[in-house]
Motif scaffolding. Structure first.
Motif, PDB file in Angstrom:
ATOM      1  N   TYR A 107       2.438  -4.950  -9.029  1.00  0.00           N
ATOM      2  CA  TYR A 107       1.712  -4.742  -7.783  1.00  0.00           C
ATOM      3  C   TYR A 107       0.383  -3.997  -8.005  1.00  0.00           C
ATOM      4  O   TYR A 107      -0.396  -3.824  -7.064  1.00  0.00           O
ATOM      5  CB  TYR A 107       2.567  -3.963  -6.781  1.00  0.00           C
ATOM      6  CG  TYR A 107       3.022  -2.597  -7.272  1.00  0.00           C
ATOM      7  CD1 TYR A 107       2.222  -1.475  -7.123  1.00  0.00           C
ATOM      8  CD2 TYR A 107       4.258  -2.444  -7.888  1.00  0.00           C
ATOM      9  CE1 TYR A 107       2.633  -0.232  -7.566  1.00  0.00           C
ATOM     10  CE2 TYR A 107       4.680  -1.207  -8.344  1.00  0.00           C
ATOM     11  CZ  TYR A 107       3.867  -0.092  -8.176  1.00  0.00           C
ATOM     12  OH  TYR A 107       4.272   1.141  -8.639  1.00  0.00           O
ATOM     13  N   HIS A 108       0.114  -3.567  -9.291  1.00  0.00           N
ATOM     14  CA  HIS A 108      -1.141  -2.858  -9.576  1.00  0.00           C
ATOM     15  C   HIS A 108      -1.479  -3.017 -11.059  1.00  0.00           C
ATOM     16  O   HIS A 108      -0.581  -3.066 -11.910  1.00  0.00           O
ATOM     17  CB  HIS A 108      -1.001  -1.371  -9.239  1.00  0.00           C
ATOM     18  CG  HIS A 108      -2.273  -0.599  -9.399  1.00  0.00           C
ATOM     19  ND1 HIS A 108      -3.403  -0.862  -8.666  1.00  0.00           N
ATOM     20  CD2 HIS A 108      -2.599   0.446 -10.234  1.00  0.00           C
ATOM     21  CE1 HIS A 108      -4.367  -0.015  -9.022  1.00  0.00           C
ATOM     22  NE2 HIS A 108      -3.901   0.778  -9.977  1.00  0.00           N
ATOM     23  N   ASP A 129       3.925   5.844  -5.355  1.00  0.00           N
ATOM     24  CA  ASP A 129       3.912   5.972  -6.822  1.00  0.00           C
ATOM     25  C   ASP A 129       2.872   6.992  -7.267  1.00  0.00           C
ATOM     26  O   ASP A 129       3.112   7.783  -8.189  1.00  0.00           O
ATOM     27  CB  ASP A 129       3.621   4.606  -7.456  1.00  0.00           C
ATOM     28  CG  ASP A 129       4.788   3.641  -7.299  1.00  0.00           C
ATOM     29  OD1 ASP A 129       5.913   4.114  -7.039  1.00  0.00           O
ATOM     30  OD2 ASP A 129       4.561   2.411  -7.425  1.00  0.00           O
ATOM     31  N   GLU A 130       1.700   6.934  -6.615  1.00  0.00           N
ATOM     32  CA  GLU A 130       0.659   7.891  -6.969  1.00  0.00           C
ATOM     33  C   GLU A 130       1.070   9.313  -6.632  1.00  0.00           C
ATOM     34  O   GLU A 130       0.809  10.253  -7.403  1.00  0.00           O
ATOM     35  CB  GLU A 130      -0.638   7.531  -6.240  1.00  0.00           C
ATOM     36  CG  GLU A 130      -1.277   6.246  -6.746  1.00  0.00           C
ATOM     37  CD  GLU A 130      -2.487   5.836  -5.929  1.00  0.00           C
ATOM     38  OE1 GLU A 130      -2.821   6.585  -4.983  1.00  0.00           O
ATOM     39  OE2 GLU A 130      -3.086   4.794  -6.230  1.00  0.00           O
ATOM     40  N   SER A 147      -0.651   8.591 -13.394  1.00  0.00           N
ATOM     41  CA  SER A 147       0.296   7.567 -12.934  1.00  0.00           C
ATOM     42  C   SER A 147       0.683   6.703 -14.131  1.00  0.00           C
ATOM     43  O   SER A 147       0.026   5.691 -14.400  1.00  0.00           O
ATOM     44  CB  SER A 147      -0.337   6.708 -11.831  1.00  0.00           C
ATOM     45  OG  SER A 147       0.556   5.717 -11.384  1.00  0.00           O
ATOM     46  N   CYS A 174      -7.755  -4.062  -7.252  1.00  0.00           N
ATOM     47  CA  CYS A 174      -7.369  -3.751  -8.631  1.00  0.00           C
ATOM     48  C   CYS A 174      -7.495  -4.943  -9.576  1.00  0.00           C
ATOM     49  O   CYS A 174      -8.107  -4.857 -10.651  1.00  0.00           O
ATOM     50  CB  CYS A 174      -5.966  -3.173  -8.665  1.00  0.00           C
ATOM     51  SG  CYS A 174      -4.644  -4.305  -8.129  1.00  0.00           S
ATOM     52  N   LYS A 210       0.828  -1.199   0.000  1.00  0.00           N
ATOM     53  CA  LYS A 210       0.000   0.000   0.000  1.00  0.00           C
ATOM     54  C   LYS A 210       0.863   1.250   0.000  1.00  0.00           C
ATOM     55  O   LYS A 210       0.591   2.213  -0.740  1.00  0.00           O
ATOM     56  CB  LYS A 210      -0.916  -0.011   1.225  1.00  0.00           C
ATOM     57  CG  LYS A 210      -1.803   1.222   1.326  1.00  0.00           C
ATOM     58  CD  LYS A 210      -2.675   1.157   2.570  1.00  0.00           C
ATOM     59  CE  LYS A 210      -3.501   2.443   2.703  1.00  0.00           C
ATOM     60  NZ  LYS A 210      -4.338   2.421   3.934  1.00  0.00           N
ATOM     61  N   GLN A 223      -8.031   1.999  -7.444  1.00  0.00           N
ATOM     62  CA  GLN A 223      -6.742   2.569  -7.051  1.00  0.00           C
ATOM     63  C   GLN A 223      -6.315   2.189  -5.639  1.00  0.00           C
ATOM     64  O   GLN A 223      -5.300   1.546  -5.437  1.00  0.00           O
ATOM     65  CB  GLN A 223      -6.789   4.100  -7.174  1.00  0.00           C
ATOM     66  CG  GLN A 223      -6.798   4.606  -8.599  1.00  0.00           C
ATOM     67  CD  GLN A 223      -5.577   4.169  -9.373  1.00  0.00           C
ATOM     68  OE1 GLN A 223      -5.643   3.251 -10.197  1.00  0.00           O
ATOM     69  NE2 GLN A 223      -4.449   4.781  -9.116  1.00  0.00           N
ATOM     70  N   ASN A 224      -7.087   2.589  -4.641  1.00  0.00           N
ATOM     71  CA  ASN A 224      -6.737   2.343  -3.245  1.00  0.00           C
ATOM     72  C   ASN A 224      -7.968   2.597  -2.380  1.00  0.00           C
ATOM     73  O   ASN A 224      -8.983   3.118  -2.854  1.00  0.00           O
ATOM     74  CB  ASN A 224      -5.554   3.226  -2.809  1.00  0.00           C
ATOM     75  CG  ASN A 224      -5.816   4.686  -3.079  1.00  0.00           C
ATOM     76  OD1 ASN A 224      -6.804   5.252  -2.614  1.00  0.00           O
ATOM     77  ND2 ASN A 224      -4.937   5.325  -3.859  1.00  0.00           N
ATOM     78  N   ARG A 255       2.259   1.810  -3.456  1.00  0.00           N
ATOM     79  CA  ARG A 255       1.269   2.342  -4.394  1.00  0.00           C
ATOM     80  C   ARG A 255       1.023   3.819  -4.145  1.00  0.00           C
ATOM     81  O   ARG A 255       0.962   4.623  -5.088  1.00  0.00           O
ATOM     82  CB  ARG A 255      -0.056   1.574  -4.260  1.00  0.00           C
ATOM     83  CG  ARG A 255      -0.017   0.166  -4.823  1.00  0.00           C
ATOM     84  CD  ARG A 255      -1.430  -0.376  -5.000  1.00  0.00           C
ATOM     85  NE  ARG A 255      -2.159  -0.438  -3.746  1.00  0.00           N
ATOM     86  CZ  ARG A 255      -2.167  -1.493  -2.941  1.00  0.00           C
ATOM     87  NH1 ARG A 255      -1.465  -2.573  -3.262  1.00  0.00           N
ATOM     88  NH2 ARG A 255      -2.878  -1.486  -1.823  1.00  0.00           N
ATOM     89  N   GLU A 256       0.872   4.170  -2.872  1.00  0.00           N
ATOM     90  CA  GLU A 256       0.631   5.570  -2.541  1.00  0.00           C
ATOM     91  C   GLU A 256       1.821   6.442  -2.914  1.00  0.00           C
ATOM     92  O   GLU A 256       1.645   7.584  -3.370  1.00  0.00           O
ATOM     93  CB  GLU A 256       0.310   5.705  -1.056  1.00  0.00           C
ATOM     94  CG  GLU A 256      -1.026   5.081  -0.664  1.00  0.00           C
ATOM     95  CD  GLU A 256      -1.287   5.144   0.825  1.00  0.00           C
ATOM     96  OE1 GLU A 256      -0.332   5.465   1.574  1.00  0.00           O
ATOM     97  OE2 GLU A 256      -2.436   4.858   1.242  1.00  0.00           O
ATOM     98  N   TRP A 279       1.653  -1.863 -13.271  1.00  0.00           N
ATOM     99  CA  TRP A 279       2.696  -1.083 -12.598  1.00  0.00           C
ATOM    100  C   TRP A 279       3.619  -2.064 -11.870  1.00  0.00           C
ATOM    101  O   TRP A 279       3.147  -2.966 -11.172  1.00  0.00           O
ATOM    102  CB  TRP A 279       2.081  -0.120 -11.602  1.00  0.00           C
ATOM    103  CG  TRP A 279       1.416   1.068 -12.248  1.00  0.00           C
ATOM    104  CD1 TRP A 279       1.905   2.339 -12.295  1.00  0.00           C
ATOM    105  CD2 TRP A 279       0.143   1.106 -12.907  1.00  0.00           C
ATOM    106  NE1 TRP A 279       1.029   3.173 -12.955  1.00  0.00           N
ATOM    107  CE2 TRP A 279      -0.075   2.434 -13.348  1.00  0.00           C
ATOM    108  CE3 TRP A 279      -0.837   0.145 -13.197  1.00  0.00           C
ATOM    109  CZ2 TRP A 279      -1.203   2.836 -14.033  1.00  0.00           C
ATOM    110  CZ3 TRP A 279      -1.974   0.542 -13.881  1.00  0.00           C
ATOM    111  CH2 TRP A 279      -2.163   1.865 -14.302  1.00  0.00           C
TER     112      TRP A 279
END
Length: 273
Positions: A235-236, A122-123, A264, A186, A116, A250-251, A119-120, A228
């Motif tokens: 992972y996404h 990267d975003e 992204s 996702c 998590k 997304q999350n 991902r955050e 991604w």
């Protein structure tokens, strides 16, 4: 006649021999009687140990009973110790199992937390890149928009059904491990979207990133799967819908959204249609 003939003699008369024998016999009898009484007393005294000896069997029986009871108590104590040892062993095993389960749960939670955070991050990085108005990002976005416009305008059949399903899910919640219909993660969203057009995909993003033919992100078509991370360990994932846009779960904070590619930029893409 003698002159002393009439003088009375002062000597005691002699006792007859028979009387003397009787006296002696009486004395002897008395002695014997005394000895007999003494012997009887002695015999009575000597019988007491015999009576004590007669009591020994009763004493031995009591001792045997006591020993038997002691043996039973000792055996019961041994059984109690054995049962207690078994109970303690079972408790120790239960504690070990509980500790192992807790450690496994903590390990999984830590892995999810790191994923998590990545991902955050990267975003956030993508958002900063977009805010700076990077020339390279604008060029990539423009190229994708042109390619996507023609794809979106001509999307028919399976592609149109796929896009329509995805847009209907926008705004729903992101829930880890969910595959719909009210929430998705996702890879759950991607799998559910493709199932609408009869294509079965693997469940997790790592496998979905290698499910089709690898394509360049500069040559995308509607329905391509964006990922991604590295192919095989992504992972996404999300789905390209044309016009330089994608739809993805997304999350937990944003849920299912439709975003520009510049939000992204993906690492790669695969084509399964």
């Amino acid at each position: 006649m003698s002159p002393n003939a009439h003088i009375t003699s002062h000597r005691k008369p002699r006792r007859p021999a028979t009387q003397s024998w009787v006296v002696r016999t009486g004395v002897a009898g008395g002695v014997l009687s005394t000895l007999a009484v003494a012997g009887t007393a002695s015999a009575t005294t000597s019988e007491k140990p015999t009576e004590a000896t007669m009591e020994m069997p009763a004493f031995n029986a009591a001792l045997s009973t006591s020993i038997a009871q002691s043996a039973v108590a000792t055996q019961q104590t041994a059984v109690d110790y054995q049962v207690r040892a078994q109970v303690e062993e079972a408790l120790d095993q239960a504690k070990a199992d509980a500790k192992k389960a807790k450690e496994e749960a903590e390990r999984k939670a830590e892995a999810e937390r790191k994923a998590k955070e990545k991902r955050e991050a990267d975003e956030a990085r993508a958002s900063r890149t977009s805010d700076r108005g990077s020339l390279g990002t604008k060029s990539t976005s423009a190229s994708g928009s042109e390619a996507g416009s023609s794809s979106s305008s001509t999307a028919t059949g399976s592609s149109a059904s796929l896009v329509n399903f995805l847009r209907a899910q926008v705004g729903k919640a992101y829930v880890m491990g969910s595959t719909g219909p009210s929430s998705y993660d996702c890879s759950g969203l991607v799998m559910a979207a493709y199932s609408q057009i009869g294509i079965d995909l693997p469940r997790v993003s790592q496998d979905q990133s290698t499910a089709g033919t690898q394509v360049s992100t500069s040559n995308l078509k509607v329905g391509d799967i964006l990922y991604w991370g590295s192919a095989g360990s992504a992972y996404h994932v999300a789905v390209y819908i044309g016009g330089g846009k994608f739809i993805g779960a997304q999350n937990p904070s944003t849920g299912i959204v439709e975003r520009d590619m510049s939000y992204s930029p993906p690492t790669g893409a695969v084509r399964v249609m």
